[in-house]
Design a protein around this motif. Structure first.
Motif, mmCIF file in Angstrom:
data_model
loop_
_atom_site.group_PDB
_atom_site.id
_atom_site.type_symbol
_atom_site.label_atom_id
_atom_site.label_comp_id
_atom_site.label_asym_id
_atom_site.label_seq_id
_atom_site.Cartn_x
_atom_site.Cartn_y
_atom_site.Cartn_z
ATOM 1 N N LEU A 31 6.472 3.353 6.512
ATOM 2 C CA LEU A 31 6.448 3.202 7.966
ATOM 3 C C LEU A 31 6.215 1.742 8.352
ATOM 4 C CD1 LEU A 31 4.379 6.420 8.685
ATOM 5 C CD2 LEU A 31 6.742 6.039 9.428
ATOM 6 N N ALA A 32 5.293 1.101 7.625
ATOM 7 C CA ALA A 32 5.016 -0.307 7.914
ATOM 8 C C ALA A 32 6.260 -1.151 7.661
ATOM 9 C CB ALA A 32 3.854 -0.804 7.048
ATOM 10 N N ALA A 33 6.962 -0.852 6.567
ATOM 11 C CA ALA A 33 8.166 -1.620 6.227
ATOM 12 C C ALA A 33 9.224 -1.463 7.322
ATOM 13 C CB ALA A 33 8.719 -1.169 4.881
ATOM 14 N N LEU B 277 8.038 -12.212 4.264
ATOM 15 C CA LEU B 277 7.010 -11.181 4.465
ATOM 16 C C LEU B 277 7.660 -9.804 4.438
ATOM 17 C CD1 LEU B 277 4.913 -12.705 7.392
ATOM 18 C CD2 LEU B 277 4.157 -12.409 5.036
ATOM 19 N N THR B 278 8.792 -9.690 5.128
ATOM 20 C CA THR B 278 9.483 -8.410 5.200
ATOM 21 C C THR B 278 9.984 -7.995 3.825
ATOM 22 O OG1 THR B 278 10.193 -9.059 7.405
ATOM 23 C CG2 THR B 278 11.267 -7.139 6.448
ATOM 24 N N ARG B 279 10.544 -8.954 3.104
ATOM 25 C CA ARG B 279 11.066 -8.659 1.781
ATOM 26 C C ARG B 279 9.959 -8.078 0.881
ATOM 27 N NH1 ARG B 279 15.388 -11.075 -0.363
ATOM 28 N NH2 ARG B 279 15.172 -13.028 0.756
ATOM 29 N N SER B 280 8.781 -8.696 0.920
ATOM 30 C CA SER B 280 7.669 -8.209 0.081
ATOM 31 C C SER B 280 7.313 -6.774 0.443
ATOM 32 C CB SER B 280 6.421 -9.077 0.280
ATOM 33 O OG SER B 280 6.710 -10.437 0.162
ATOM 34 N N LEU B 281 7.215 -6.527 1.732
ATOM 35 C CA LEU B 281 6.757 -5.207 2.188
ATOM 36 C C LEU B 281 7.798 -4.134 1.878
ATOM 37 C CD1 LEU B 281 4.458 -3.740 3.567
ATOM 38 C CD2 LEU B 281 5.406 -4.388 5.782
ATOM 39 N N VAL B 282 9.066 -4.449 2.078
ATOM 40 C CA VAL B 282 10.128 -3.469 1.820
ATOM 41 C C VAL B 282 10.187 -3.138 0.324
ATOM 42 C CG1 VAL B 282 12.622 -3.053 1.915
ATOM 43 C CG2 VAL B 282 11.467 -4.130 3.854
ATOM 44 N N ALA B 283 10.077 -4.167 -0.513
ATOM 45 C CA ALA B 283 10.118 -3.924 -1.963
ATOM 46 C C ALA B 283 8.950 -3.027 -2.384
ATOM 47 C CB ALA B 283 10.073 -5.256 -2.719
ATOM 48 N N ARG C 70 -1.612 -2.497 19.410
ATOM 49 C CA ARG C 70 -1.755 -3.899 18.997
ATOM 50 C C ARG C 70 -2.388 -3.993 17.613
ATOM 51 N NH1 ARG C 70 -5.376 -6.661 23.045
ATOM 52 N NH2 ARG C 70 -4.915 -8.514 21.801
ATOM 53 N N LEU C 71 -3.399 -3.155 17.395
ATOM 54 C CA LEU C 71 -4.089 -3.179 16.108
ATOM 55 C C LEU C 71 -3.122 -2.801 14.983
ATOM 56 C CD1 LEU C 71 -6.749 -3.448 14.544
ATOM 57 C CD2 LEU C 71 -7.204 -1.056 15.026
ATOM 58 N N ALA C 72 -2.326 -1.752 15.217
ATOM 59 C CA ALA C 72 -1.397 -1.289 14.176
ATOM 60 C C ALA C 72 -0.372 -2.373 13.853
ATOM 61 C CB ALA C 72 -0.700 -0.010 14.625
ATOM 62 N N GLU C 73 0.119 -3.055 14.864
ATOM 63 C CA GLU C 73 1.101 -4.106 14.594
ATOM 64 C C GLU C 73 0.489 -5.241 13.769
ATOM 65 O OE1 GLU C 73 4.713 -3.961 17.612
ATOM 66 O OE2 GLU C 73 2.930 -4.844 18.513
ATOM 67 N N ALA C 74 -0.743 -5.586 14.085
ATOM 68 C CA ALA C 74 -1.411 -6.634 13.314
ATOM 69 C C ALA C 74 -1.683 -6.159 11.883
ATOM 70 C CB ALA C 74 -2.713 -7.048 14.003
ATOM 71 N N GLU C 75 -2.039 -4.895 11.765
ATOM 72 C CA GLU C 75 -2.324 -4.333 10.443
ATOM 73 C C GLU C 75 -1.065 -4.346 9.570
ATOM 74 O OE1 GLU C 75 -4.183 -0.492 10.695
ATOM 75 O OE2 GLU C 75 -4.282 -0.286 8.521
ATOM 76 N N ILE C 76 0.069 -4.044 10.168
ATOM 77 C CA ILE C 76 1.337 -4.059 9.425
ATOM 78 C C ILE C 76 1.646 -5.476 8.944
ATOM 79 C CG2 ILE C 76 3.850 -3.817 9.715
ATOM 80 C CD1 ILE C 76 3.181 -1.284 11.434
ATOM 81 N N GLU C 77 1.356 -6.458 9.784
ATOM 82 C CA GLU C 77 1.549 -7.852 9.363
ATOM 83 C C GLU C 77 0.655 -8.178 8.172
ATOM 84 O OE1 GLU C 77 3.893 -9.874 10.578
ATOM 85 O OE2 GLU C 77 4.466 -8.285 11.947
ATOM 86 N N ALA C 78 -0.579 -7.666 8.220
ATOM 87 C CA ALA C 78 -1.505 -7.931 7.113
ATOM 88 C C ALA C 78 -1.008 -7.272 5.829
ATOM 89 C CB ALA C 78 -2.911 -7.443 7.468
ATOM 90 N N MET C 79 -0.398 -6.091 5.959
ATOM 91 C CA MET C 79 0.160 -5.431 4.776
ATOM 92 C C MET C 79 1.308 -6.256 4.200
ATOM 93 S SD MET C 79 0.233 -1.473 6.122
ATOM 94 C CE MET C 79 1.045 -0.760 4.687
ATOM 95 N N ALA C 80 2.120 -6.816 5.077
ATOM 96 C CA ALA C 80 3.248 -7.633 4.606
ATOM 97 C C ALA C 80 2.726 -8.877 3.887
ATOM 98 C CB ALA C 80 4.148 -8.018 5.775
#
Lengths: 367, 396
Positions: free
Chosen positions: A304-306, A280-286, B282-292
């Motif tokens: 920021l998310a990465a 998951l991390t690899r996808s997001l960082v790329a 909490r919402l932001a952390e979950a949202e980041i997981e969804a982005m990943a």
């Protein structure tokens, strides 16, 4: 991955696998070294120092996607030489569009002759622009620089420092040589096998020491911070991969209760979780690196998310790696603990996980 | 790169023209993978009339022949427009399997009836004693002339109370190792000897059933694939159950709804819950997981488009997608608080227009939270997926 990225990845992996010996690294650290000059020279020889600089400055003009492929290998093989600290981070401050830095320093960096480290963080304060106390005042023939910088990662072997300071109300940064009169450098080793430096300054500077001041300085600094988030994340991906590989390998060999550890389902599932988080991390960082290079609209949010994801995951995965190995991984003789220490250092390097999370929330609100 | 803008517009125009407000209401009130049955069926018939009933099927069988990007766009637009979900076991699972393993007669007979909604299929895999360990199933089919005689029981047969047919895994040889003695049978639910018991779920609603077979005579022509080769047929089908789903679309929808809920409720400090720093964190952390997860799904989509196979990565996506969906469900009940607690099934019926004890934005929170506990159980549990990852990717 483009063909170029693939080649860069293969070349850096090959060099590090064949030459970057873990025991040698450990012995170097025990001998008190900050890094290995011979590795540094070899990396310069291979062109890694030239990666992010424009072709006019003798660089390769690579983006963060290419730099990340090398950063990932650095994470895997526990490279201690502050290549990315110098060329990607300090490099960003010196080659930001509109910033005019002396061309000699950039050219020297690109061939590994200069090692430039950004000294920004100060005592008792997180490293944001707002917390800059170091003062730059104009004098008849230049500036007076007064203040103290702390925890400049990679600073032990730096030949130059970029020091951030306030010129009145203007955020600014100056370039100073390590041996400049009035600069006191206290360097030390760090837990992640590298070096750091504390700087105390009360010194006169020539007018041309000032690189840039005001909004442009802030923009350049922000870009350097974004690149630091990407490099830290990419390096963490490599470190996690190495920690997971070592764990899988070790549990396949270690026998307890008459069977290999890898045959226990409780442990298998934990390793599966490590893999899930890593991928998951690899996808997001790329994607974040790609968005950065393309100047995509959502680049900042992705970066920021990465950073948040990589810091969170790297902590969890390397902790698990130690736990699944057992006692062996708590020793200095074994690699996994060193990956654990490195990702811990990266977590709060330049932009902390928590700052990134807060900025992410602000970026979402703004959108 | 192909430009899909025109396609997306075509889908949007179609949805705008065909999704009635009743159907949209049914979509909005969907609290599990199944929408209101009548609404789902009505929507399927509309899709069928337009040739869009089977987005994943090739054209020769009456599908759309869309590529993976078009299918993704269609799924996304339907979800965002609140289209109800038709019962999917036929078109999404059995259909692709029949195309691969079915004989010409079976394909010609069953595929068109699946598309039109004339046949509604239930899945007969699990048994009371055979869940994750599916190969230990005990329902038997004994050959008797031109028939199989089926005895036993199947459980978690979703929507069997609305279905007219069921596809079943049955034991045809007890002498060999479990996987080797299984066959795949298509059974008409009107056949004498079959009874269907409804199972009430935690939300008070019936979606699941248990089906009992007592001396049920099934024509031997209803066997799919070779006798005793049912295990490979079933595995092929399970890949469609796992790999065909795009979780990002669901999660984006959930996130938008969650923001709307948290924006509607005031927190203890008097500002909307959405501005509560603890909740936002909490919402932001979950949202980041969804982005990943989104970037991972795109990565897989890219490799599938290039001719690759998702393989065990579909297990990864299934784990993360379902667990993250559950995390969003938790945030949802946390956002609305006590407004989630009133039990009032009528308010989730799209035909009901009367007063409700809780505000509209909170109507689905609890049922979604409850129903989605099953997401990490069906289609291969989260534990089974982790075992697949351990075996196939990590080679443990």
């Amino acid at each position: 991955m483009t063909e170029e990225q693939q080649m860069l990845r293969d070349a850096s992996e090959r060099y590090l696998r064949d030459n970057y010996d873990f025991n040698q690294r450990r012995d170097g650290f025990r001998a008190g070294n900050y890094m290995s000059q011979s590795h540094w020279d070899a990396m310069a020889e291979m062109g890694w120092m030239a990666m992010p600089f424009g072709e006019a400055a003798g660089g390769l003009g690579f983006g963060m996607q290419e730099c990340a492929t090398v950063a990932e290998q650095f994470g895997r093989f526990l490279v201690v030489e502050p290549v990315l600290d110098s060329v990607v981070i300090a490099g960003a401050l010196l080659s930001y569009p509109g910033v005019t830095a002396p061309s000699a320093i950039v050219e020297a960096m690109a061939v590994g002759e200069a090692l430039v480290i950004v000294a920004h963080e100060e005592q008792d304060a997180a490293p944001s622009i707002k917390n800059t106390q170091t003062a730059l005042t104009e004098t008849a023939d230049g500036f007076q620089l007064q203040g103290a910088k702390r925890f400049a990662a990679g600073g032990g072997s730096a030949t130059h420092f970029i020091v951030t300071a306030m010129l009145g109300e203007q955020f600014s940064y100056v370039l100073i040589a390590r041996d400049a009169p009035g600069l006191q450098v206290d360097s030390y080793q760090t837990y992640d096998g590298r070096s750091g430096a504390n700087l105390d300054m009360d010194m006169a500077l020539p007018a041309d020491a000032l690189i840039v001041s005001g909004p442009l300085a802030e923009q350049a600094f922000e870009q350097a911070r974004e690149r630091a988030m990407l490099m830290a994340s990419a390096e963490s991906v490599g470190a996690m991969q190495a920690a997971l590989d070592a764990t899988v390998e070790y549990t396949k060999q270690r026998v307890q209760f008459g069977q290999t550890l890898s045959s226990f389902q409780a442990l298998q599932h934990r390793m599966s979780d490590m893999l899930i988080q890593l991928e998951l991390t690899r996808s997001l960082v790329a994607s974040a690196c790609r968005a950065h290079d393309e100047g995509a609209e959502d680049a900042r949010r992705l970066i920021l998310a990465a950073k948040v994801k990589a810091a969170t995951t790297a902590r969890r995965v390397t902790q698990e790696a130690i736990q699944l190995h057992g006692g062996i991984a708590t020793t200095d003789e074994y690699s996994v603990g060193h990956h654990f220490k490195r990702v811990t250092a990266l977590e709060s390097w330049i932009v902390s996980r928590e700052e990134a999370l807060e900025s992410f929330i602000a970026a979402v609100d703004a959108a | 790169m192909t430009d899909y803008t025109a396609f997306r517009q075509e889908v949007r125009d179609f949805l705008r023209a065909n999704l009635t407000s009743e159907l949209i209401r049914a979509g909005q009130l969907t609290t599990s993978v199944f929408s209101d049955f009548d609404a789902g069926l009505a929507w399927q018939k509309i899709l069928h009339a337009h040739g869009w009933a089977a987005p994943d099927w090739p054209k020769e069988y009456g599908g759309t022949g869309w590529d993976i990007n078009e299918r993704y766009i269609f799924q996304e637009e339907c979800k965002l427009a609140n289209a109800p979900a038709p019962v999917m076991m036929g078109i999404q699972m059995l259909g692709p399997m029949l195309m691969h393993y079915g004989n010409d007669e079976q394909k010609a007979h069953y595929l068109p009836r699946m598309l039109s909604g004339e046949d509604v299929w239930a899945q007969g895999y699990s048994e009371p004693g055979a869940g994750s360990d599916l190969a230990s199933l005990k329902t038997t089919a004994t050959r008797d002339g031109d028939y199989y005689i089926v005895d036993g029981t199947k459980i978690w047969t979703s929507m069997a109370h609305h279905a007219n047919r069921i596809f079943c895994l049955v034991k045809t040889n007890k002498e060999v190792k479990p996987q080797a003695g299984i066959s795949f049978l298509l059974i008409d639910l009107d056949t004498p000897g079959i009874t269907i018991d409804e199972i009430v779920s935690l939300d008070g609603h019936v979606e699941q059933c248990q089906v009992f077979f007592e001396g049920v005579k099934v024509p031997a022509s209803q066997l799919v694939g070779e006798e005793n080769d049912g295990w490979s047929v079933a595995k092929y089908l399970l890949e469609f159950e796992r790999g065909g789903h795009n979780f990002t679309i669901d999660l984006k929808k959930q996130l938008a709804k969650l923001r709307q809920q948290a924006g509607s409720v005031k927190s203890h400090h008097g500002r909307p819950k959405l501005q509560d720093p603890v909740f936002r964190h909490r919402l932001a952390e979950a949202e980041i997981e969804a982005m990943a997860l989104e970037q991972t799904e795109l990565r897989i989509k890219g490799s599938v488009s290039a001719g690759g196979n998702a393989g065990a990565l579909s297990s990864l996506v299934k784990c993360v997608g379902t667990e993250l969906g559950q995390r969003f469900n938790e945030l949802s009940i946390d956002a609305v608080g006590q407004a989630a607690i009133p039990f009032h099934p009528k308010s989730l019926d799209p035909r009901y227009g009367g007063p409700t004890p809780a505000p509209d934005y909170a109507l689905t929170s609890m049922a979604e939270y409850i129903n989605n506990r099953a997401a990490t159980i069906y289609g291969g549990t989260a534990e089974i997926q982790r075992t697949i990852i351990a075996k196939q990717i990590l080679k443990l």
